[in-house]
Design an enzyme around this catalytic site. Structure first.
Site, short mmCIF file in Angstrom:
data_model
loop_
_atom_site.label_atom_id
_atom_site.label_comp_id
_atom_site.label_asym_id
_atom_site.label_seq_id
_atom_site.Cartn_x
_atom_site.Cartn_y
_atom_site.Cartn_z
N LYS A 14 8.80 5.61 4.77
CA LYS A 14 9.18 4.94 4.76
C LYS A 14 10.74 5.37 4.33
O LYS A 14 11.98 5.13 4.71
CB LYS A 14 9.02 3.25 4.42
CG LYS A 14 7.83 3.05 4.87
CD LYS A 14 7.16 1.46 4.46
CE LYS A 14 7.84 0.85 3.58
NZ LYS A 14 5.90 1.99 3.29
N ARG A 89 5.82 -8.05 2.79
CA ARG A 89 3.87 -7.57 2.53
C ARG A 89 3.73 -8.15 2.41
O ARG A 89 2.62 -7.85 2.59
CB ARG A 89 4.60 -6.46 1.45
CG ARG A 89 4.37 -5.36 1.31
CD ARG A 89 4.35 -4.69 -0.05
NE ARG A 89 3.90 -3.51 -0.60
CZ ARG A 89 4.94 -2.58 -0.73
NH1 ARG A 89 6.23 -2.78 -0.53
NH2 ARG A 89 4.35 -0.91 -1.17
N ARG A 128 2.58 13.10 -4.55
CA ARG A 128 4.21 12.69 -5.16
C ARG A 128 3.81 12.12 -6.30
O ARG A 128 5.23 12.42 -7.19
CB ARG A 128 4.38 11.65 -4.15
CG ARG A 128 5.63 11.33 -4.24
CD ARG A 128 6.48 9.93 -3.81
NE ARG A 128 5.78 8.64 -3.46
CZ ARG A 128 5.67 7.37 -2.47
NH1 ARG A 128 6.41 7.49 -1.76
NH2 ARG A 128 5.57 6.57 -3.46
N ARG A 134 6.19 8.13 -11.72
CA ARG A 134 5.99 7.05 -10.93
C ARG A 134 4.11 6.42 -11.32
O ARG A 134 3.12 7.38 -10.51
CB ARG A 134 5.66 6.12 -9.28
CG ARG A 134 7.05 6.24 -8.82
CD ARG A 134 7.45 5.56 -7.52
NE ARG A 134 6.45 4.49 -6.77
CZ ARG A 134 5.91 3.99 -5.91
NH1 ARG A 134 6.97 4.80 -5.16
NH2 ARG A 134 4.92 3.15 -5.45
N ARG A 146 -4.21 -0.40 -3.91
CA ARG A 146 -2.57 -0.27 -3.30
C ARG A 146 -2.89 -0.71 -1.60
O ARG A 146 -2.39 -1.34 -0.83
CB ARG A 146 -0.85 0.02 -3.07
CG ARG A 146 -0.66 0.57 -4.44
CD ARG A 146 -0.54 1.91 -5.30
NE ARG A 146 0.77 1.85 -4.38
CZ ARG A 146 1.59 3.55 -3.83
NH1 ARG A 146 1.50 4.52 -5.17
NH2 ARG A 146 2.58 3.67 -3.20
P1 AMP Z 1 6.78 0.90 -2.88
O1 AMP Z 1 7.91 1.25 -3.95
O2 AMP Z 1 7.22 -0.07 -1.98
O3 AMP Z 1 5.28 1.46 -2.67
O4 AMP Z 1 5.95 -0.97 -4.22
C1 AMP Z 1 5.92 -0.32 -5.22
C2 AMP Z 1 5.12 -1.23 -5.62
O5 AMP Z 1 6.21 -2.28 -6.14
C3 AMP Z 1 3.82 -2.24 -4.79
O6 AMP Z 1 2.62 -1.56 -4.89
C4 AMP Z 1 4.19 -3.83 -5.79
O7 AMP Z 1 3.07 -3.75 -6.41
C5 AMP Z 1 5.59 -3.55 -5.44
N1 AMP Z 1 6.00 -3.99 -4.31
C6 AMP Z 1 6.78 -3.47 -3.99
N2 AMP Z 1 7.61 -4.84 -2.49
C7 AMP Z 1 6.67 -5.62 -2.55
C8 AMP Z 1 6.20 -7.04 -1.82
N3 AMP Z 1 7.78 -7.05 -0.70
N4 AMP Z 1 5.85 -7.35 -2.88
C9 AMP Z 1 5.14 -7.87 -3.39
N5 AMP Z 1 5.51 -6.33 -3.92
C10 AMP Z 1 6.05 -5.60 -3.43
#
Ligand code: AMP
Length: 190
Positions: A14, A89, A128, A134, A146
């Site tokens: 994404k 989400r 990654r 991360r 996740r």
């Molecule tokens: P991402 O970078 O999109 O993979 O997000 C990394 C982490 O951020 C996720 O595993 C969640 O812990 C948190 N996070 C990101 N977006 C959301 C969301 N819309 N709702 C809840 N937690 C989020």
């Protein structure tokens, strides 16, 4: 004004695709994951709270996430449209986003999903994790958590957007350019 939700499991690409699409369609890219990581880096209260969830691979609570997203939208009043990446989400977030956009006389134009097999994605995230720094990419158990969060809380959004006739999916496996092309075909035909 077009508002696109970029949908997909962790590691589906994404963020990579958003980098191309935002320029091509003049959209403001809002990645909730990136905004949380920015807050963690700057040691804000929001960052400290988010970190306790993110480090485990859990979702950050809806209330906090929705409020943060809304203020980001409000901070970009002149935007020609938004590219939402990693939000919504949960069904609560999707409902809140619809109501929030409606209050501004706007709506989601389409949700476009990047589809890929879980096992390929887990390997991609572990790879990654070697360079991303991360914590949630570096431990297979956290990565699996996740996916559990995704399957339980995020996957139901596909039906939510299908009912609104706003759901599109493209094959997320291939070269970055090919996938951008697939996404562009969907967006150009909206
Ligand atoms: P991402 O970078 O999109 O993979 O997000 C990394 C982490 O951020 C996720 O595993 C969640 O812990 C948190 N996070 C990101 N977006 C959301 C969301 N819309 N709702 C809840 N937690 C989020």
């Amino acid at each position: 004004m077009i508002n696109i939700v970029l949908f997909g499991k962790p590691g589906a690409g994404k963020g990579t695709q958003a980098e191309f699409l935002k320029g091509k369609y003049n959209l403001t890219h809002l990645s909730t994951g990136d905004i949380f990581r920015f807050n963690i880096k700057n040691e804000t209260e929001l960052g400290k709270l988010a970190k306790t969830y993110m480090d485990k691979g859990d979702l950050v609570p809806d209330e906090v996430t929705i409020q943060m997203l809304q203020s980001e939208v409000d901070n970009n009043p002149d935007s020609a449209g938004f590219l939402f990446d990693g939000f919504p989400r949960t069904l609560a977030q999707a409902g809140a986003l619809d109501r929030f956009l409606e209050s501004k006389g706007q709506q989601i134009t389409a949700t476009v999903a990047l589809e890929a097999d879980d096992e390929i994605l887990v390997q991609r995230l572990l790879e990654r994790g070697k360079t991303s720094g991360r914590p949630d990419d570096q431990d297979e158990e956290k990565i699996r958590n996740r996916y559990d969060e995704y399957n339980e809380k995020t996957a139901p959004l596909m039906d939510y957007y299908k009912e609104q006739e706003k759901f599109y999916a493209v094959d997320g496996i291939g070269s970055i350019a090919d996938i951008t092309e697939r996404l562009s075909t969907v967006i150009d035909n909206l």
